[in-house]
Structures are given as C-alpha cells and as structure tokens.
Design a protein around this motif. Structure first.
Motif, PDB file in Angstrom:
ATOM      1  N   ASN C  49      -0.290  -5.591   0.916  1.00  0.00           N
ATOM      2  CA  ASN C  49      -1.533  -4.914   1.253  1.00  0.00           C
ATOM      3  C   ASN C  49      -2.593  -5.951   1.606  1.00  0.00           C
ATOM      4  OD1 ASN C  49      -0.677  -2.272   0.826  1.00  0.00           O
ATOM      5  ND2 ASN C  49      -0.888  -2.517  -1.382  1.00  0.00           N
ATOM      6  N   ALA C  50      -2.221  -6.870   2.511  1.00  0.00           N
ATOM      7  CA  ALA C  50      -3.143  -7.948   2.822  1.00  0.00           C
ATOM      8  C   ALA C  50      -4.440  -7.380   3.387  1.00  0.00           C
ATOM      9  CB  ALA C  50      -2.511  -8.890   3.842  1.00  0.00           C
ATOM     10  N   GLY C  51      -5.532  -7.817   2.832  1.00  0.00           N
ATOM     11  CA  GLY C  51      -6.821  -7.315   3.298  1.00  0.00           C
ATOM     12  C   GLY C  51      -7.858  -8.409   3.229  1.00  0.00           C
ATOM     13  N   LEU C  52      -9.053  -8.077   3.681  1.00  0.00           N
ATOM     14  CA  LEU C  52     -10.136  -9.061   3.653  1.00  0.00           C
ATOM     15  C   LEU C  52     -10.499  -9.392   2.219  1.00  0.00           C
ATOM     16  CD1 LEU C  52     -11.493 -10.457   5.913  1.00  0.00           C
ATOM     17  CD2 LEU C  52     -13.391  -8.840   5.790  1.00  0.00           C
ATOM     18  N   VAL C  53     -10.502  -8.357   1.396  1.00  0.00           N
ATOM     19  CA  VAL C  53     -10.719  -8.591  -0.028  1.00  0.00           C
ATOM     20  C   VAL C  53      -9.338  -8.652  -0.679  1.00  0.00           C
ATOM     21  CG1 VAL C  53     -11.781  -7.740  -2.132  1.00  0.00           C
ATOM     22  CG2 VAL C  53     -12.876  -7.330   0.067  1.00  0.00           C
ATOM     23  N   PRO C  54      -8.887  -9.851  -1.069  1.00  0.00           N
ATOM     24  CA  PRO C  54      -7.503  -9.967  -1.538  1.00  0.00           C
ATOM     25  C   PRO C  54      -7.296  -9.304  -2.890  1.00  0.00           C
ATOM     26  CG  PRO C  54      -8.656 -12.049  -1.764  1.00  0.00           C
ATOM     27  CD  PRO C  54      -9.594 -11.124  -1.075  1.00  0.00           C
ATOM     28  N   ASN C  55      -6.109  -8.686  -3.025  1.00  0.00           N
ATOM     29  CA  ASN C  55      -5.743  -8.232  -4.363  1.00  0.00           C
ATOM     30  C   ASN C  55      -5.187  -9.417  -5.137  1.00  0.00           C
ATOM     31  OD1 ASN C  55      -3.187  -8.634  -3.388  1.00  0.00           O
ATOM     32  ND2 ASN C  55      -2.840  -6.478  -2.924  1.00  0.00           N
ATOM     33  N   ARG C  56      -4.700  -9.175  -6.361  1.00  0.00           N
ATOM     34  CA  ARG C  56      -4.337 -10.317  -7.219  1.00  0.00           C
ATOM     35  C   ARG C  56      -3.201 -11.131  -6.641  1.00  0.00           C
ATOM     36  NH1 ARG C  56      -4.208  -7.171 -12.811  1.00  0.00           N
ATOM     37  NH2 ARG C  56      -5.993  -5.902 -12.278  1.00  0.00           N
ATOM     38  N   TRP C  57      -2.153 -10.435  -6.145  1.00  0.00           N
ATOM     39  CA  TRP C  57      -0.999 -11.177  -5.619  1.00  0.00           C
ATOM     40  C   TRP C  57      -1.401 -11.987  -4.408  1.00  0.00           C
ATOM     41  CZ3 TRP C  57       3.096 -11.766  -8.457  1.00  0.00           C
ATOM     42  CH2 TRP C  57       3.390 -10.816  -9.435  1.00  0.00           C
ATOM     43  N   GLN C  58      -2.241 -11.360  -3.565  1.00  0.00           N
ATOM     44  CA  GLN C  58      -2.647 -12.074  -2.364  1.00  0.00           C
ATOM     45  C   GLN C  58      -3.492 -13.285  -2.722  1.00  0.00           C
ATOM     46  OE1 GLN C  58      -4.848  -9.731   0.437  1.00  0.00           O
ATOM     47  NE2 GLN C  58      -5.030 -11.439   1.842  1.00  0.00           N
ATOM     48  N   ALA C  59      -4.329 -13.148  -3.750  1.00  0.00           N
ATOM     49  CA  ALA C  59      -5.167 -14.274  -4.164  1.00  0.00           C
ATOM     50  C   ALA C  59      -4.301 -15.423  -4.658  1.00  0.00           C
ATOM     51  CB  ALA C  59      -6.142 -13.818  -5.251  1.00  0.00           C
ATOM     52  N   ALA C  60      -3.241 -15.063  -5.416  1.00  0.00           N
ATOM     53  CA  ALA C  60      -2.349 -16.108  -5.918  1.00  0.00           C
ATOM     54  C   ALA C  60      -1.660 -16.829  -4.767  1.00  0.00           C
ATOM     55  CB  ALA C  60      -1.307 -15.491  -6.852  1.00  0.00           C
ATOM     56  N   LEU C  61      -1.172 -16.045  -3.797  1.00  0.00           N
ATOM     57  CA  LEU C  61      -0.485 -16.630  -2.651  1.00  0.00           C
ATOM     58  C   LEU C  61      -1.443 -17.479  -1.828  1.00  0.00           C
ATOM     59  CD1 LEU C  61       2.192 -16.718  -1.259  1.00  0.00           C
ATOM     60  CD2 LEU C  61       1.606 -14.664  -0.023  1.00  0.00           C
ATOM     61  N   ASP C  62      -2.668 -16.964  -1.634  1.00  0.00           N
ATOM     62  CA  ASP C  62      -3.669 -17.710  -0.864  1.00  0.00           C
ATOM     63  C   ASP C  62      -3.977 -19.044  -1.505  1.00  0.00           C
ATOM     64  OD1 ASP C  62      -3.897 -15.907   1.066  1.00  0.00           O
ATOM     65  OD2 ASP C  62      -5.950 -15.282   0.646  1.00  0.00           O
ATOM     66  N   THR C  63      -4.091 -19.039  -2.842  1.00  0.00           N
ATOM     67  CA  THR C  63      -4.417 -20.278  -3.545  1.00  0.00           C
ATOM     68  C   THR C  63      -3.350 -21.331  -3.269  1.00  0.00           C
ATOM     69  OG1 THR C  63      -5.338 -18.878  -5.248  1.00  0.00           O
ATOM     70  CG2 THR C  63      -5.081 -21.189  -5.773  1.00  0.00           C
ATOM     71  N   LEU C  64      -2.069 -20.918  -3.404  1.00  0.00           N
ATOM     72  CA  LEU C  64      -0.982 -21.872  -3.188  1.00  0.00           C
ATOM     73  C   LEU C  64      -0.966 -22.345  -1.738  1.00  0.00           C
ATOM     74  CD1 LEU C  64       1.760 -20.165  -5.291  1.00  0.00           C
ATOM     75  CD2 LEU C  64       0.980 -22.492  -5.564  1.00  0.00           C
ATOM     76  N   HIS C  65      -1.165 -21.396  -0.814  1.00  0.00           N
ATOM     77  CA  HIS C  65      -1.129 -21.759   0.595  1.00  0.00           C
ATOM     78  C   HIS C  65      -2.244 -22.729   0.935  1.00  0.00           C
ATOM     79  CE1 HIS C  65      -2.058 -21.203   4.872  1.00  0.00           C
ATOM     80  NE2 HIS C  65      -0.750 -21.133   5.000  1.00  0.00           N
ATOM     81  N   GLU C  66      -3.440 -22.468   0.417  1.00  0.00           N
ATOM     82  CA  GLU C  66      -4.561 -23.357   0.714  1.00  0.00           C
ATOM     83  C   GLU C  66      -4.362 -24.725   0.083  1.00  0.00           C
ATOM     84  OE1 GLU C  66      -8.576 -22.364   0.257  1.00  0.00           O
ATOM     85  OE2 GLU C  66      -8.334 -20.382   1.141  1.00  0.00           O
TER      86      GLU C  66
END
Lengths: 126, 75, 248
Positions: C49-66
């Motif tokens: 459910n990728a969105g502009l406001v990240p949910n928890r999983w997306q935030a975790a993935l974003d952190t690792l990716h960044e």
C-alpha cells in the motif's frame, strides 16, 4: 525514497551543524571505539595479505621449482602490502583530523569575518 | 614424544602470543585514556596514532593465532 | 553432549546431481530459500500500500533503502546509482541470512566459507570485469599508485597485486569468521548451562551465570549480524569504487 543527490541542497546547513557539533570534541571512549572497530579490520587485512602473499609465492615455487625462496619473498611482500593499506588509512585519518581542525577554526572566526565583509569561510586564509 | 602431542603443545604455546598482544592492546588503550583524561581536547587529534598502534599490535596477535591454526590443521 | 560444531553440519534432504556435480537440496539451500521468502514477504508488505504517507512496513523498507543509497552515494558517488539494486539485494540477503541464523534450531548459511567465498568471488570478478569494461587496459594503473619512484616500481606493483588479490579473501573470511565464532560461543555457553544443570546440588544454581552470559552474547550476536552485513556491503562499495572511478 529520497534521492541522495536531492538532499545535497540541505548539506550546507548540515555542514554548519556538524561544525557546531565538532566544537564539542568527541569523547575519548568514542575515539577508542572507532579505533577498535577500524583497527580490527586493518589488522585482519595485514594477516590475510601475508597469507595470500605466502600462498602466491608457494604456488610459484611449486611451478618453477625455486626452493623456498619465492615463498619467503612473497611472504615479506604480503606483510608490506598489509602495512601499506594500514598506513594509507592512517594518512587519510590524519588528513581528516587536520581538515576538522581547519573547519573548526573557520567556524570559530567565520562570523566576525562576514561582518567585516571579508572573504567568508575560506579556510587557511590567515 | 609423540608427534601429535608435540603439535598440540606447540599450538598451545603459540597462543601465548595472543595473550601478549592483549597486553599490548591494553597498554595502548590505557595510555590513550590516561592522556585523554589529562587533556580531553587533544584526544580527537590522536585518532590516527591510536588506529595505527592498535592495528599493528592486533595484527601481531592474529599472526600468533595463525601459527596456532597452522600447527593444528596444516603441519 | 553435542559438540558446539554440530550446528554447522550439512544435512541432505533430497539427492540431486546436475551433470556429475553434487547439487543436493540441503539445509543450507533450505535456509537460503527461507531467507528469500522472508525478504519477499518484507518487500511485498513494504510496497503493498505504498503511499505518500508511509505505513509501518513501508517506513521500515524506506529506512533500509535510504541507508544503502546513502552508503553508495558516499562511497561511489553519482555513478554508483546503477549498482544500487545489486548492493541493496546483497545487503538484505546477508542481513536476512545472519538474522535467521540466530533463531533456535535454525541454520546459519553465512557461517560457511563456501557461501561467503562464492559471494566474495563473484564480487571480485565483477569488479575486474567492470574495471576493464569502463577503462580498458587503463585499469592496470590501479596497481601503480601516483608519484611512485621508478626504482621502486616493480616492488610496488607486486605489493599492490597482493593487496588486490587479498581483497576477496578478507571479504569472505571476515563474514565467515564472525558468524562461526559467534555461534560457537553461544553453543559453548549453552553447553555450560546444561552440564551445570545435570551436575545437581548447589551447582544447579550456578547455571544462571552462563545463562545470563548467553543472553548478553545473544544481544552482541544480533549487533554482529547487522554490522557484518553492513561491512560486507560497505566493502563491496569501496571495491566497486576503485573500478568505477579510477583516479589516476
């Protein structure tokens, strides 16, 4: 997912924050911990380079039949290679420390120079 | 003496070097900390020296560990 | 009592032979597949459910990716952007293998020299191929540091060659040694708990000491698992940097 290149714009502010933080020098324990972490890596590299050098010399010895001499020579070269890596890292670190010292000086004397209208923030101008 | 026994004893003696390297590492960090306590502002500038001294000492310890491993598994 | 080395034993689940090469399905292969499944699940949850406001999983993935993107930008620069998928996959795979290995009754794939050496050898060959592809024969100038006196040149070239050849060995041995040593240590202290517990009498109460030690060691091993995955990815970046941005 922010692009790293896009974040460069805010790096000027980051640099100033870093300079402000540098004025409070890192604690001795942090310095020791970083030396421990990086030093272990270079120590392992010295040992591995020695072993690789010996292996290379031993292999060449077996191919050419030149007794133990090439193995001994390449063992020494391996030690030299490991120490060279370490010395390079130490030199890099020395330069980093010097740059930090200059940045600190520039940050400390920066505001007054800007007020006088002089060249702002050019390190080593004095 | 049995050759296998001599090998094990030799490997044990080789680990003495690791203990001595531990002494060296202790001396390096101990002296760094005592210096840093006297002049905390200068501690950060000694980073390269600390890195060099520690890495060399640790490398000598790893060498003796290698000798022990060679005695155990290769010779 | 079981030897602390028993945890590293390879067990065959299904025999398979490809052209005379033993390619049986073992517990190592199984746990690589488990790591792959875990990563796939993580990616699916992070991008579902990728969105502009990240949910928890997306935030975790974003952190690792960044984190990985920042590491590449710092070490290789703008030209390293093409290698982000490779280094991100490498980092995530090693991280997943290391952390899955910490679960009881599981198996640590990265504690085998064969696995780490295969990864390191692949990276080594890749840096050579990229170096020749980008710079041609000029890539050999990697072995000739600038401002070398001509008299010392043969010696320096040999030294640089050994230093270059020892790269994959350090890369492989570091990950392997860290994971193996940590897991042996955990098992040795667990063995102390059991032998003290079986000893009976007042010694049973002493068993709490190695148990406490094991808890502390487990925290350390969690740190080591993450740090070693990071170091592996970081060194890959450093080595790729030498092939991509040949400086002199």
């Amino acid at each position: 997912m922010t692009d790293p290149a896009e974040r460069r714009a805010s790096e000027d502010l980051d640099a100033r924050i870093a300079a402000a933080k540098a004025r409070h020098a890192p604690q001795a324990r942090q310095v020791a911990a970083s030396a421990l972490a990086r030093g272990t890596r270079y120590a392992a590299e010295i040992a591995v380079a020695t072993v690789v050098g010996f292996g290379l010399g031993w292999f060449l010895d077996r191919q050419l039949g030149t007794g133990p001499w090439l193995a001994i020579l390449f063992l020494m070269l391996g030690v030299a290679a490991g120490f060279r890596n370490l010395l390079r890292a130490v030199e890099q670190e020395t330069r980093a420390v010097e740059a930090e010292g200059r940045a600190e000086l520039a940050a400390a004397s920066g505001p007054e120079r800007k007020a006088k209208g002089g060249p702002a923030g050019s390190p080593g101008a004095e | 003496m049995d050759a296998a026994a001599a090998k094990l004893i030799g490997a044990g003696i080789a680990t003495f070097g690791m203990g001595l390297a531990a002494l060296g590492v202790g001396i390096i960090f101990g002296l760094f900390l005592s210096g840093a306590l006297r002049n905390p502002a200068a501690a950060n500038a000694q980073r390269p020296n600390l890195l060099f001294g520690f890495a060399v000492t640790e490398a000598l310890g790893i060498f003796s560990f290698l000798v022990a491993l060679i005695l155990l598994f290769v010779v | 009592m079981a030897s602390p080395l028993e945890q590293f034993a390879i067990r065959r689940y299904a025999d398979l032979s490809v052209g005379g090469v033993d390619a049986s399905f073992t517990n190592a292969a199984l746990f690589m597949l488990v790591a792959l499944a875990a990563l796939t699940l993580f990616m699916w949850l992070g991008t579902r459910n990728a969105g502009l406001v990240p949910n928890r999983w997306q935030a975790a993935l974003d952190t690792l990716h960044e984190f990985v993107a920042g590491m590449i930008d710092e070490n290789i620069g703008p030209r390293g952007k093409a290698y982000l998928p490779f280094i991100f996959s490498l980092f995530m795979f090693i991280l997943a293998c290391n952390i899955i290995g910490l679960f009881p009754f599981s198996y640590t794939v990265t504690s085998h020299l064969a696995v780490t050496a295969a990864l390191a050898g692949f990276i080594f060959i890749m840096t050579i191929v990229i170096g020749f592809w980008r710079h041609g024969l000029h890539f050999f100038s990697l072995f000739v540091p600038p401002q070398t006196p001509v008299v010392l040149l043969p010696l320096i070239i040999l030294i640089e060659l050994i230093s270059f050849l020892s790269r994959p060995v350090t890369l492989a041995v570091r990950l392997f040694a860290n994971m193996t040593a940590g897991h042996i240590l955990l098992k040795v202290f667990a063995g102390f708990v059991i032998s003290l517990g079986l000893a009976g009498g007042g010694l049973v109460a002493l068993g709490i000491l190695p148990l406490a030690m094991n808890v502390a060691l487990f925290a350390l091993e969690l740190l080591v698992a993450v740090v070693q995955a990071y170091v592996f990815a970081l060194l890959t970046c450093v080595y790729l940097n030498d092939s991509i941005n040949l400086e002199h």
